[in-house]
Write a protein that holds these residues in place. Structure first.
Motif, PDB file in Angstrom:
ATOM      1  N   GLY A 125       5.851   1.212  -6.718  1.00 47.21           N
ATOM      2  CA  GLY A 125       5.831   2.710  -7.338  1.00 47.21           C
ATOM      3  C   GLY A 125       4.377   3.341  -8.258  1.00 47.21           C
ATOM      4  N   GLU A 126       3.926   3.867  -8.073  1.00 44.36           N
ATOM      5  CA  GLU A 126       1.981   3.922  -8.413  1.00 44.36           C
ATOM      6  C   GLU A 126       2.584   5.195  -9.554  1.00 44.36           C
ATOM      7  OE1 GLU A 126       0.167   2.093  -7.729  1.00 44.36           O
ATOM      8  OE2 GLU A 126       0.664   1.120  -5.803  1.00 44.36           O
ATOM      9  N   ASP A 127       2.003   5.641 -10.536  1.00 44.21           N
ATOM     10  CA  ASP A 127       1.687   6.436 -11.542  1.00 44.21           C
ATOM     11  C   ASP A 127       0.564   7.618 -10.767  1.00 44.21           C
ATOM     12  OD1 ASP A 127       0.437   8.559 -13.210  1.00 44.21           O
ATOM     13  OD2 ASP A 127       1.624   7.043 -14.992  1.00 44.21           O
ATOM     14  N   LEU A 128       0.574   8.928 -10.385  1.00 41.90           N
ATOM     15  CA  LEU A 128      -0.097   9.618  -9.121  1.00 41.90           C
ATOM     16  C   LEU A 128      -0.910   9.448  -9.960  1.00 41.90           C
ATOM     17  CD1 LEU A 128       1.739  11.404  -6.672  1.00 41.90           C
ATOM     18  CD2 LEU A 128       0.079   9.883  -6.102  1.00 41.90           C
ATOM     19  N   GLY A 129      -0.918   9.750 -12.241  1.00 48.32           N
ATOM     20  CA  GLY A 129      -1.392  10.477 -12.821  1.00 48.32           C
ATOM     21  C   GLY A 129      -3.281   9.600 -12.587  1.00 48.32           C
ATOM     22  N   ARG A 130      -2.655   8.271 -12.365  1.00 46.90           N
ATOM     23  CA  ARG A 130      -3.301   7.432 -12.620  1.00 46.90           C
ATOM     24  C   ARG A 130      -4.289   6.491 -11.043  1.00 46.90           C
ATOM     25  NH1 ARG A 130      -4.286   4.871 -17.518  1.00 46.90           N
ATOM     26  NH2 ARG A 130      -2.082   5.419 -19.280  1.00 46.90           N
ATOM     27  N   TYR A 131      -4.536   7.621 -10.433  1.00 48.08           N
ATOM     28  CA  TYR A 131      -4.474   7.058  -8.999  1.00 48.08           C
ATOM     29  C   TYR A 131      -6.013   7.387  -8.193  1.00 48.08           C
ATOM     30  CZ  TYR A 131      -2.693   4.631  -4.907  1.00 48.08           C
ATOM     31  OH  TYR A 131      -2.278   3.257  -3.856  1.00 48.08           O
ATOM     32  N   ALA A 132      -6.730   7.675  -7.326  1.00 47.28           N
ATOM     33  CA  ALA A 132      -7.741   7.776  -7.580  1.00 47.28           C
ATOM     34  C   ALA A 132      -7.872   7.607  -5.971  1.00 47.28           C
ATOM     35  CB  ALA A 132      -9.267   7.018  -7.674  1.00 47.28           C
ATOM     36  N   GLY A 133      -8.262   9.389  -5.289  1.00 50.77           N
ATOM     37  CA  GLY A 133      -8.249   9.397  -3.894  1.00 50.77           C
ATOM     38  C   GLY A 133      -6.932   8.828  -3.393  1.00 50.77           C
ATOM     39  N   ALA A 134      -6.625   8.707  -1.531  1.00 52.32           N
ATOM     40  CA  ALA A 134      -5.543   8.793  -1.205  1.00 52.32           C
ATOM     41  C   ALA A 134      -5.281   6.825  -0.964  1.00 52.32           C
ATOM     42  CB  ALA A 134      -5.736   9.288   0.160  1.00 52.32           C
ATOM     43  N   ALA A 135      -3.803   6.344  -0.930  1.00 50.59           N
ATOM     44  CA  ALA A 135      -3.671   5.743  -0.669  1.00 50.59           C
ATOM     45  C   ALA A 135      -3.758   4.954   0.884  1.00 50.59           C
ATOM     46  CB  ALA A 135      -2.052   4.839  -0.640  1.00 50.59           C
ATOM     47  N   ARG A 136      -3.944   3.661   0.948  1.00 53.34           N
ATOM     48  CA  ARG A 136      -4.438   3.734   2.344  1.00 53.34           C
ATOM     49  C   ARG A 136      -4.070   2.212   2.158  1.00 53.34           C
ATOM     50  NH1 ARG A 136      -8.563   5.581  -0.812  1.00 53.34           N
ATOM     51  NH2 ARG A 136     -11.577   4.324  -0.395  1.00 53.34           N
ATOM     52  N   LEU A 137      -3.543   1.547   3.205  1.00 58.17           N
ATOM     53  CA  LEU A 137      -3.759   0.095   3.551  1.00 58.17           C
ATOM     54  C   LEU A 137      -4.296  -0.738   4.606  1.00 58.17           C
ATOM     55  CD1 LEU A 137      -1.372  -2.406   2.943  1.00 58.17           C
ATOM     56  CD2 LEU A 137      -0.110  -1.663   4.739  1.00 58.17           C
ATOM     57  N   VAL A 138      -5.028  -1.397   4.042  1.00 61.98           N
ATOM     58  CA  VAL A 138      -6.171  -2.421   4.837  1.00 61.98           C
ATOM     59  C   VAL A 138      -6.419  -3.535   4.433  1.00 61.98           C
ATOM     60  CG1 VAL A 138      -7.720  -0.754   4.423  1.00 61.98           C
ATOM     61  CG2 VAL A 138      -7.576  -2.354   3.237  1.00 61.98           C
ATOM     62  N   ARG A 139      -7.495  -4.169   5.346  1.00 62.66           N
ATOM     63  CA  ARG A 139      -7.653  -6.031   4.765  1.00 62.66           C
ATOM     64  C   ARG A 139      -8.854  -5.393   4.460  1.00 62.66           C
ATOM     65  NH1 ARG A 139      -5.842  -9.864  10.077  1.00 62.66           N
ATOM     66  NH2 ARG A 139      -6.242 -10.895   8.895  1.00 62.66           N
ATOM     67  N   ALA A 140      -8.630  -6.136   3.058  1.00 60.11           N
ATOM     68  CA  ALA A 140      -9.245  -6.493   2.562  1.00 60.11           C
ATOM     69  C   ALA A 140     -10.861  -7.403   2.871  1.00 60.11           C
ATOM     70  CB  ALA A 140      -9.362  -7.259   1.209  1.00 60.11           C
ATOM     71  N   VAL A 141     -12.219  -6.680   2.350  1.00 55.32           N
ATOM     72  CA  VAL A 141     -14.262  -6.894   2.811  1.00 55.32           C
ATOM     73  C   VAL A 141     -13.454  -8.057   1.457  1.00 55.32           C
ATOM     74  CG1 VAL A 141     -15.832  -6.664   2.119  1.00 55.32           C
ATOM     75  CG2 VAL A 141     -14.071  -5.039   3.413  1.00 55.32           C
ATOM     76  N   GLY A 142     -12.849  -8.214   0.633  1.00 61.30           N
ATOM     77  CA  GLY A 142     -13.319  -9.694  -0.693  1.00 61.30           C
ATOM     78  C   GLY A 142     -13.956  -9.114  -1.966  1.00 61.30           C
ATOM     79  N   ASP A 143     -13.884  -7.620  -1.955  1.00 66.90           N
ATOM     80  CA  ASP A 143     -15.227  -7.544  -3.017  1.00 66.90           C
ATOM     81  C   ASP A 143     -14.579  -6.342  -4.568  1.00 66.90           C
ATOM     82  OD1 ASP A 143     -15.570  -5.331  -1.766  1.00 66.90           O
ATOM     83  OD2 ASP A 143     -17.810  -5.514  -1.840  1.00 66.90           O
ATOM     84  N   GLU A 144     -13.454  -5.846  -3.836  1.00 68.45           N
ATOM     85  CA  GLU A 144     -12.462  -4.822  -4.127  1.00 68.45           C
ATOM     86  C   GLU A 144     -11.860  -5.582  -5.521  1.00 68.45           C
ATOM     87  OE1 GLU A 144     -11.629  -4.565   0.369  1.00 68.45           O
ATOM     88  OE2 GLU A 144     -11.780  -6.278  -1.071  1.00 68.45           O
ATOM     89  N   PRO A 145     -12.570  -4.975  -6.869  1.00 69.66           N
ATOM     90  CA  PRO A 145     -11.414  -4.594  -7.797  1.00 69.66           C
ATOM     91  C   PRO A 145      -9.983  -4.549  -7.967  1.00 69.66           C
ATOM     92  CG  PRO A 145     -12.673  -2.877  -8.479  1.00 69.66           C
ATOM     93  CD  PRO A 145     -12.547  -3.447  -6.759  1.00 69.66           C
TER      94      PRO A 145
END
Length: 221
Positions: free
Chosen positions: A109-129
């Motif tokens: 469950g996510e608060d859309l008011g605090r979301y930035a852009g679209a949700a996407r499911l990915v494999r991380a690069v490793g530097d994402e905050p």
């Protein structure tokens, strides 16, 4: 926003059976846990699937596939069915936790008011905050390279597929617009996934009559 939700091909290659029912809900009037949601949680605790249910075992297999240790960092539904009585958080979180343990599927469950852009499911690069709170202090962490994560334009919103949510987008009593991610792996059927979405919609309509709900099934093509 819901039309732009993506599952990266690298995740689909890992688990071609993965599908997510994304639901955006507008106009919620959330609030603290009350007798109504306590009754939901109590009933769900009695009807919850076992930690050895095939649907939950499938999530452990998915975690191992990208290098996570599910005994140490459990899939969200696996952790939840082991935590009885179910925690009281707020009306909206109580609603989706109720559906999660009854159907044996992770729900974010996510608060859309605090979301930035679209949700996407990915494999991380490793530097994402990834923003978390440790000992009362806000800490910025990062995922492991290749870890499956949900993210938006600002960073990771949930680590290890559905293990731990960031602080920034969590649903609070002030949340009015929300995104729900109902995640499916085989042997759960798509019909059961849709049924879980209908059950969550019914509970949210109890919380806020007349709430606006949009949904979209995203799966491997």
């Amino acid at each position: 926003m819901i039309e732009d939700i993506q599952v990266d091909p690298a995740v689909s290659a890992l688990r071609p059976d993965f599908a997510v029912l994304a639901m955006t809900v507008y106009g919620l009037r959330n609030g603290p846990t009350d007798d109504r949601s306590r009754a939901w949680l109590a009933t769900a605790a009695k009807e919850a699937v076992s930690a050895e249910d095939p649907r939950i075992k499938s999530w452990r297999e998915a975690y191992r596939a990208f290098g996570a240790k599910p005994q140490r960092t459990r899939p969200s539904v696996d952790a939840l069915v082991r935590r009885m009585p179910l925690p009281e958080i707020n009306l909206v979180v109580d609603a989706y936790n109720t559906v999660s343990v009854r159907h044996g599927l992770p729900i974010g469950g996510e608060d859309l008011g605090r979301y930035a852009g679209a949700a996407r499911l990915v494999r991380a690069v490793g530097d994402e905050p990834f923003e978390v709170v440790e000992k009362g202090e806000t800490v910025i962490d990062t995922p492991e390279i290749g870890e499956v994560v949900w993210r938006d334009d600002l960073g990771v919103t949930c680590r290890r597929w559905n293990w731990r949510q960031c602080v920034r987008t969590r649903i609070t009593e002030e949340t009015t617009d929300a995104l729900f991610l109902l995640e499916r792996l085989a042997p759960m059927s798509l019909d059961e996934l849709r049924a879980a979405g209908e059950e969550l919609t019914a509970l949210l309509e109890t919380v806020t009559p007349g709430v606006t709900v949009e949904s979209r099934l995203v799966e491997h093509e």
